[in-house]
Design an enzyme around this catalytic site. Structure first.
Site, PDB file in Angstrom:
ATOM      1  N   ASP A   1     -34.282   4.396 -10.891  1.00  0.00           N
ATOM      2  CA  ASP A   1     -35.432   5.097 -10.321  1.00  0.00           C
ATOM      3  C   ASP A   1     -36.087   4.233  -9.253  1.00  0.00           C
ATOM      4  OD1 ASP A   1     -34.986   7.081 -12.193  1.00  0.00           O
ATOM      5  OD2 ASP A   1     -36.485   6.310 -13.600  1.00  0.00           O
TER       6      ASP A   1
HETATM    7  N1  URA Z   1     -33.661   5.004 -17.279  1.00  0.00           N
HETATM    8  C1  URA Z   1     -34.743   5.374 -16.596  1.00  0.00           C
HETATM    9  O1  URA Z   1     -35.604   6.075 -17.107  1.00  0.00           O
HETATM   10  N2  URA Z   1     -34.865   4.962 -15.324  1.00  0.00           N
HETATM   11  C2  URA Z   1     -33.969   4.151 -14.709  1.00  0.00           C
HETATM   12  O2  URA Z   1     -34.150   3.788 -13.542  1.00  0.00           O
HETATM   13  C3  URA Z   1     -32.850   3.761 -15.441  1.00  0.00           C
HETATM   14  C4  URA Z   1     -32.704   4.201 -16.724  1.00  0.00           C
END
Ligand code: URA
Length: 257
Positions: A110
């Site tokens: 993310d």
């Molecule tokens: N899980 C998440 O919620 N975000 C990420 O970036 C990676 C795994």
């Protein structure tokens, strides 16, 4: 360099390999120092396929490589994409000599997540690592709201139901410490290992047990560990042994129940 196009300008190929600027290379070519498949060339803009054509400079063969494998310590604030009209992407963190290989992120983090991100143009390796059947474990460090402990660890080991009804594969939760923010809000610092990669998975898993992730960092992906000596935003090429460990990695084959 567009995907699938094998030929490139000679000056670009030599430039990418660090043999000089475009004008320097033009000069070498004019001086008759560059040959393709045994024939001296006079045009530095000529197209050639570095994979199959034999390129020589001063009689020495130039070895081009097809693939690059980069470990990026992704900082928060950039997106795991190769291009975007508005947002800064992880590709923008690479210098041109690596961008020319058209690497792409193997899986996504993310925008606000930091940590290990593998970038490569080796589609086969990426495909293997992302294969849902392989169940490549990924370990994250996170700060989450509330006091999580044995109950949450047991739920994650069993599998939890996400907001869309999906039940997660068994995951391993380790609590590193409990603490509190300045305003007294209780928090927990944890490590979580999951062996799948659903959208926002870690955040949604904590939501399913009534918590919320406030900080998230990926530490590892299969046998590949984040090199903590890389500052946020920095990258390096994988070592031969890291690459070999990924190539030979078989996954865990974790299953439900
Ligand atoms: N899980 C998440 O919620 N975000 C990420 O970036 C990676 C795994």
């Amino acid at each position: 360099m567009s995907a699938g196009k094998k030929t490139q300008r000679l000056d670009k190929i030599l430039g990418n390999l660090g043999y000089g600027t475009r004008s320097e290379i033009k000069k070498y070519v004019k001086q008759g120092r560059v040959a393709i498949n045994g024939a001296v060339v006079k045009d530095s803009g000529i197209q050639c396929d570095p994979g199959t054509d034999v390129v020589e400079l001063d009689g020495e063969r130039i070895f081009y490589r097809e693939f690059v494998y980069l470990m990026l310590h992704k900082p928060p604030g950039v997106i795991s994409a190769t291009e975007d009209r508005r947002e800064k992407t992880v590709l923008d963190l690479l210098p041109m000599d690596f961008q020319v290989f058209s690497p792409f992120p193997v899986g996504r983090l993310d925008k606000d997540t930091e940590g290990l991100l593998l970038l490569t143009n080796d589609g086969q390796l990426a495909h293997d690592l992302l294969s849902p059947r392989k169940h490549v474990p990924k370990t994250y460090e996170a700060v989450v709201l509330g006091h999580v402990g044995d109950a949450e660890a047991a739920s994650f080991r069993e599998g939890v139901e996400l907001d869309d009804g999906y039940v997660t594969l068994p995951a391993e939760l380790e609590v590193l410490e409990h603490g509190a923010e300045a305003d007294g809000t209780r928090i927990s610092r944890i490590q979580l290992t999951i062996s799948e990669g659903k959208f926002h998975q870690v955040k949604r898993m904590f939501e399913s047990v009534g918590s919320r992730v406030t900080y998230l960092k990926r530490l590892s992906m299969g046998p590949l560990l984040l090199d903590e000596s890389l500052p946020l935003g920095a990258f390096r090429e994988l070592t031969d042994s890291e690459l070999e460990s990924l190539r030979t990695y078989k996954g865990t084959g974790a299953s439900k129940g």
